[in-house]
Motif scaffolding. Structure first.
Motif, PDB file in Angstrom:
ATOM      1  N   SER A   1       0.822  -1.214   0.000  1.00  0.00           N
ATOM      2  CA  SER A   1       0.000   0.000   0.000  1.00  0.00           C
ATOM      3  C   SER A   1       0.853   1.261   0.000  1.00  0.00           C
ATOM      4  CB  SER A   1      -0.931   0.013   1.228  1.00  0.00           C
ATOM      5  OG  SER A   1      -1.784  -1.114   1.214  1.00  0.00           O
ATOM      6  N   GLY A   2       2.146   1.115  -0.153  1.00  0.00           N
ATOM      7  CA  GLY A   2       3.030   2.273  -0.204  1.00  0.00           C
ATOM      8  C   GLY A   2       3.567   2.712   1.136  1.00  0.00           C
ATOM      9  N   HIS A   3       3.550   1.829   2.134  1.00  0.00           N
ATOM     10  CA  HIS A   3       4.038   2.176   3.475  1.00  0.00           C
ATOM     11  C   HIS A   3       5.122   1.184   3.903  1.00  0.00           C
ATOM     12  CE1 HIS A   3       0.773   5.073   3.893  1.00  0.00           C
ATOM     13  NE2 HIS A   3      -0.039   4.141   3.424  1.00  0.00           N
ATOM     14  N   ALA A   4       6.139   1.055   3.083  1.00  0.00           N
ATOM     15  CA  ALA A   4       7.194   0.070   3.348  1.00  0.00           C
ATOM     16  C   ALA A   4       7.960   0.382   4.622  1.00  0.00           C
ATOM     17  CB  ALA A   4       8.156  -0.004   2.162  1.00  0.00           C
ATOM     18  N   SER A   5       8.153   1.657   4.937  1.00  0.00           N
ATOM     19  CA  SER A   5       8.906   1.995   6.146  1.00  0.00           C
ATOM     20  C   SER A   5       8.163   1.530   7.397  1.00  0.00           C
ATOM     21  CB  SER A   5       9.152   3.506   6.215  1.00  0.00           C
ATOM     22  OG  SER A   5       7.930   4.224   6.177  1.00  0.00           O
ATOM     23  N   GLU A   6       6.831   1.616   7.382  1.00  0.00           N
ATOM     24  CA  GLU A   6       6.051   1.114   8.509  1.00  0.00           C
ATOM     25  C   GLU A   6       6.162  -0.401   8.613  1.00  0.00           C
ATOM     26  OE1 GLU A   6       5.141   3.395   6.437  1.00  0.00           O
ATOM     27  OE2 GLU A   6       4.057   5.029   7.427  1.00  0.00           O
ATOM     28  N   ALA A   7       6.227  -1.058   7.465  1.00  0.00           N
ATOM     29  CA  ALA A   7       6.396  -2.515   7.465  1.00  0.00           C
ATOM     30  C   ALA A   7       7.715  -2.904   8.116  1.00  0.00           C
ATOM     31  CB  ALA A   7       6.324  -3.052   6.038  1.00  0.00           C
TER      32      ALA A   7
ATOM     33  N   PRO B   1      18.326   3.187  -0.203  1.00  0.00           N
ATOM     34  CA  PRO B   1      18.913   3.695  -1.450  1.00  0.00           C
ATOM     35  C   PRO B   1      19.755   2.614  -2.122  1.00  0.00           C
ATOM     36  CG  PRO B   1      20.122   4.521   0.451  1.00  0.00           C
ATOM     37  CD  PRO B   1      18.931   3.790   0.990  1.00  0.00           C
ATOM     38  N   GLU B   2      20.122   2.838  -3.370  1.00  0.00           N
ATOM     39  CA  GLU B   2      20.792   1.816  -4.169  1.00  0.00           C
ATOM     40  C   GLU B   2      22.052   1.262  -3.520  1.00  0.00           C
ATOM     41  OE1 GLU B   2      21.350   3.907  -7.799  1.00  0.00           O
ATOM     42  OE2 GLU B   2      19.436   3.254  -8.656  1.00  0.00           O
ATOM     43  N   GLU B   3      22.834   2.123  -2.890  1.00  0.00           N
ATOM     44  CA  GLU B   3      24.106   1.678  -2.331  1.00  0.00           C
ATOM     45  C   GLU B   3      23.932   0.729  -1.147  1.00  0.00           C
ATOM     46  OE1 GLU B   3      23.314   5.889  -0.705  1.00  0.00           O
ATOM     47  OE2 GLU B   3      23.031   4.766  -2.577  1.00  0.00           O
ATOM     48  N   HIS B   4      22.713   0.632  -0.634  1.00  0.00           N
ATOM     49  CA  HIS B   4      22.462  -0.261   0.506  1.00  0.00           C
ATOM     50  C   HIS B   4      21.493  -1.393   0.171  1.00  0.00           C
ATOM     51  CE1 HIS B   4      24.806   2.291   3.062  1.00  0.00           C
ATOM     52  NE2 HIS B   4      23.974   3.316   2.986  1.00  0.00           N
ATOM     53  N   LEU B   5      21.140  -1.557  -1.097  1.00  0.00           N
ATOM     54  CA  LEU B   5      20.174  -2.578  -1.461  1.00  0.00           C
ATOM     55  C   LEU B   5      20.694  -3.997  -1.221  1.00  0.00           C
ATOM     56  CD1 LEU B   5      18.546  -1.150  -4.707  1.00  0.00           C
ATOM     57  CD2 LEU B   5      17.501  -1.428  -2.453  1.00  0.00           C
ATOM     58  N   SER B   6      22.007  -4.149  -1.133  1.00  0.00           N
ATOM     59  CA  SER B   6      22.550  -5.478  -0.828  1.00  0.00           C
ATOM     60  C   SER B   6      22.094  -5.955   0.551  1.00  0.00           C
ATOM     61  CB  SER B   6      24.077  -5.459  -0.899  1.00  0.00           C
ATOM     62  OG  SER B   6      24.616  -4.519   0.026  1.00  0.00           O
TER      63      SER B   6
ATOM     64  N   VAL C   1       6.725  11.049  -1.102  1.00  0.00           N
ATOM     65  CA  VAL C   1       5.668  10.701  -0.158  1.00  0.00           C
ATOM     66  C   VAL C   1       5.832   9.265   0.338  1.00  0.00           C
ATOM     67  CG1 VAL C   1       3.181  10.305   0.079  1.00  0.00           C
ATOM     68  CG2 VAL C   1       4.019  12.355  -1.097  1.00  0.00           C
ATOM     69  N   GLN C   2       6.163   8.372  -0.587  1.00  0.00           N
ATOM     70  CA  GLN C   2       6.285   6.957  -0.237  1.00  0.00           C
ATOM     71  C   GLN C   2       7.671   6.590   0.292  1.00  0.00           C
ATOM     72  OE1 GLN C   2       4.700   4.136  -3.140  1.00  0.00           O
ATOM     73  NE2 GLN C   2       3.608   5.813  -4.125  1.00  0.00           N
ATOM     74  N   ARG C   3       8.600   7.548   0.292  1.00  0.00           N
ATOM     75  CA  ARG C   3       9.963   7.318   0.781  1.00  0.00           C
ATOM     76  C   ARG C   3      10.626   6.191  -0.008  1.00  0.00           C
ATOM     77  NH1 ARG C   3      11.279   8.991   5.974  1.00  0.00           N
ATOM     78  NH2 ARG C   3      12.388   7.028   6.291  1.00  0.00           N
ATOM     79  N   LEU C   4      10.798   6.429  -1.295  1.00  0.00           N
ATOM     80  CA  LEU C   4      11.393   5.439  -2.202  1.00  0.00           C
ATOM     81  C   LEU C   4      12.693   5.994  -2.778  1.00  0.00           C
ATOM     82  CD1 LEU C   4       8.137   4.414  -4.143  1.00  0.00           C
ATOM     83  CD2 LEU C   4       9.186   3.237  -2.195  1.00  0.00           C
TER      84      LEU C   4
ATOM     85  N   LEU D   1      15.851  13.237  -2.286  1.00  0.00           N
ATOM     86  CA  LEU D   1      16.674  12.114  -1.830  1.00  0.00           C
ATOM     87  C   LEU D   1      17.478  12.509  -0.598  1.00  0.00           C
ATOM     88  CD1 LEU D   1      17.817   9.246  -2.287  1.00  0.00           C
ATOM     89  CD2 LEU D   1      19.536  10.288  -3.797  1.00  0.00           C
ATOM     90  N   GLY D   2      17.998  13.721  -0.588  1.00  0.00           N
ATOM     91  CA  GLY D   2      18.741  14.197   0.567  1.00  0.00           C
ATOM     92  C   GLY D   2      17.890  14.261   1.822  1.00  0.00           C
ATOM     93  N   GLN D   3      16.645  14.669   1.660  1.00  0.00           N
ATOM     94  CA  GLN D   3      15.735  14.730   2.807  1.00  0.00           C
ATOM     95  C   GLN D   3      15.480  13.326   3.374  1.00  0.00           C
ATOM     96  OE1 GLN D   3      12.386  16.708   1.003  1.00  0.00           O
ATOM     97  NE2 GLN D   3      13.191  18.752   1.422  1.00  0.00           N
ATOM     98  N   ILE D   4      15.289  12.377   2.479  1.00  0.00           N
ATOM     99  CA  ILE D   4      15.059  10.996   2.953  1.00  0.00           C
ATOM    100  C   ILE D   4      16.289  10.453   3.652  1.00  0.00           C
ATOM    101  CG2 ILE D   4      14.660   8.619   2.189  1.00  0.00           C
ATOM    102  CD1 ILE D   4      12.797   9.704   0.051  1.00  0.00           C
ATOM    103  N   ARG D   5      17.467  10.728   3.091  1.00  0.00           N
ATOM    104  CA  ARG D   5      18.718  10.268   3.733  1.00  0.00           C
ATOM    105  C   ARG D   5      18.850  10.858   5.139  1.00  0.00           C
ATOM    106  NH1 ARG D   5      22.364   7.823   0.331  1.00  0.00           N
ATOM    107  NH2 ARG D   5      22.150   8.180  -1.916  1.00  0.00           N
ATOM    108  N   THR D   6      18.505  12.135   5.273  1.00  0.00           N
ATOM    109  CA  THR D   6      18.599  12.777   6.570  1.00  0.00           C
ATOM    110  C   THR D   6      17.657  12.129   7.573  1.00  0.00           C
ATOM    111  OG1 THR D   6      19.202  14.892   5.556  1.00  0.00           O
ATOM    112  CG2 THR D   6      18.337  14.970   7.793  1.00  0.00           C
ATOM    113  N   GLU D   7      16.445  11.814   7.129  1.00  0.00           N
ATOM    114  CA  GLU D   7      15.469  11.161   8.006  1.00  0.00           C
ATOM    115  C   GLU D   7      15.954   9.775   8.400  1.00  0.00           C
ATOM    116  OE1 GLU D   7      11.839  11.113   5.877  1.00  0.00           O
ATOM    117  OE2 GLU D   7      11.616  13.301   5.821  1.00  0.00           O
ATOM    118  N   MET D   8      16.562   9.039   7.470  1.00  0.00           N
ATOM    119  CA  MET D   8      17.046   7.699   7.769  1.00  0.00           C
ATOM    120  C   MET D   8      18.205   7.732   8.750  1.00  0.00           C
ATOM    121  SD  MET D   8      16.896   5.925   3.990  1.00  0.00           S
ATOM    122  CE  MET D   8      17.597   4.380   4.587  1.00  0.00           C
ATOM    123  N   ALA D   9      19.001   8.778   8.699  1.00  0.00           N
ATOM    124  CA  ALA D   9      20.168   8.877   9.570  1.00  0.00           C
ATOM    125  C   ALA D   9      19.818   9.379  10.959  1.00  0.00           C
ATOM    126  CB  ALA D   9      21.205   9.812   8.948  1.00  0.00           C
TER     127      ALA D   9
END
Length: 395
Positions: free
Chosen positions: A128-134, A178-183, A357-360, A386-394
């Motif tokens: 449903s587009g809420h992967a971070s909640e999952a 992000p791509e660099e961490h998909l492994s 919105v979906q944090r992708l 992308l920078g905003q999402i990285r900041t939130e993840m960190a």
């Protein structure tokens, strides 16, 4: 029998050595033995799968060798709860297998029911587009299940739930990283694949191969992805399973540049649309995006341009929100190849808003690559998001 005949009269309290904690209790053969609740049969099975002598089994249980022999020959038996619980603990078995009602085991059963619901709800959230909640929901469940397995409790229901939870977690991470961490996502699905190999269930193995293969593709390991997805396609036991694996195999084949496999797989998937149930990931719209991207990846951009000009097919079911983002980016790339920069910019901008919105982050990175040379404003907007999402993840 009220007391255990420990060797040398001592009560060994150490847990079984790690080398004795295996997946053998999860096999179908073990399940048949455990279902009998016959201690003699359980002891014989334990020794056989571990290659142990009666003396070695006695050392683990803290018994004399002669007592193990008597138990296996059913000349002696154990009836008191404390002794049975000790045996269960040392053989890494749930106490109820030996007829013992244990509060911890009751809690474990409740946890399994709760865990199954958690995995189902996490999958709904991701689609449903809420992967971070999952991810947030799955982390504690996986940690608890892994702790139980590491503690020697490898009941089949625990391992099956752990396999599903790892797969769901890996797939959700594949959306939010992000791509660099998909492994990292691929490693979680790989851990599940390693586990299901001990369960000997074709449907579960096919599911694990399918989900791991898709994460390998996203991590850029296209050859390995095709290998896993081909194996998944041969193991899937029904039409629904095939409908789930074929689109992903087509995607991986396209990314690998294997035009023949891509075309063949996509033809079968398109044919299956007539009979198989459409889902949020198996439907004409999803296959349309896969075809456009695969045509470009296999060196046929003109064909992709002609088909984009004809327009997308009508949706037959609710499409997962992230697939809408993916489609916008793919069609935008085709529009760029056709020289229609304005239309491409509109598509990329819409995809940027939705991906934010979906944090992708992975999809934002696709936009940046596709637009950086010709659409700097679009690229900058995606880079900012992308920078905003990285900041939130960190944080």
């Amino acid at each position: 029998m009220s007391e255990l005949p420990y060797r040398n009269g001592s009560d060994p309290s150490a847990r079984p050595l790690a080398r004795h904690v295996t997946w053998h209790w999860a096999t179908p053969q073990a399940q048949a033995v455990l279902a009998t609740r016959d201690l003699a049969a359980i002891l014989r099975f334990h020794r056989r799968v571990h290659g142990q002598s009666q003396a070695e089994a006695a050392a683990i249980l803290g018994y004399d060798k002669t007592y193990i022999s008597a138990l296996e020959l059913q000349k002696r038996t154990i009836t008191d709860v404390g002794s049975l619980r000790n045996v269960a603990d040392r053989l890494a078995l749930p106490p109820h297998v030996l007829g013992v009602t244990d509060p911890a085991d009751t809690d474990h059963r409740a946890m399994l029911q709760f865990g199954q619901s958690t995995v189902r709800l996490a999958e709904i959230a991701r689609q449903s587009g809420h992967a971070s909640e999952a991810v947030t929901e799955l982390w504690p469940l996986v940690a608890r299940l892994e702790a139980r397995a590491a503690d020697g409790h490898t009941e089949r229901d625990v391992l099956r739930l752990l396999a599903h939870a790892r797969l769901s977690l890996g797939t959700a991470l594949g959306n939010v990283l992000p791509e660099e961490h998909l492994s990292t996502a691929a490693r979680w699905t790989a851990k599940s694949l390693d586990l299901v190999s001990h369960l000997a269930e074709a449907a579960l193995t096919s599911t694990a191969l399918r989900m791991h293969g898709n994460e390998l593709r996203k991590a850029g390991l296209h050859g390995a992805a095709v290998d896993r997805l081909l194996r998944a396609s041969t193991l899937t036991p029904n039409q629904a399973g095939r409908a789930a694996v074929l689109p992903l195999l087509a995607r991986a084949a396209g990314a690998l540049g294997n035009a023949e496999l891509f075309d063949r797989t996509l033809r079968e998937a398109q044919h299956l649309l007539q009979d198989a149930e459409h889902t949020s990931l198996f439907n004409p719209v999803a296959l349309y995006e896969i075809r456009m991207r695969g045509l470009v990846a296999t060196g046929r951009p003109r064909t992709a341009i002609r088909e984009v000009e004809c327009g997308a097919p009508t949706a037959t079911t609710t499409v997962a929100p992230q697939w809408r983002v993916i489609e916008l980016i793919t069609v935008g790339r085709v529009r760029m190849l056709a020289g229609d920069a304005r239309a491409a910019a509109d598509l990329f901008d819409a995809a940027t808003r939705e991906a934010t919105v979906q944090r992708l982050p992975h999809q934002l990175q696709r936009i940046i690559r596709a637009s950086k040379d010709t659409l700097p404003e679009t690229s900058d907007a995606a880079l900012l998001a992308l920078g905003q999402i990285r900041t939130e993840m960190a944080a």
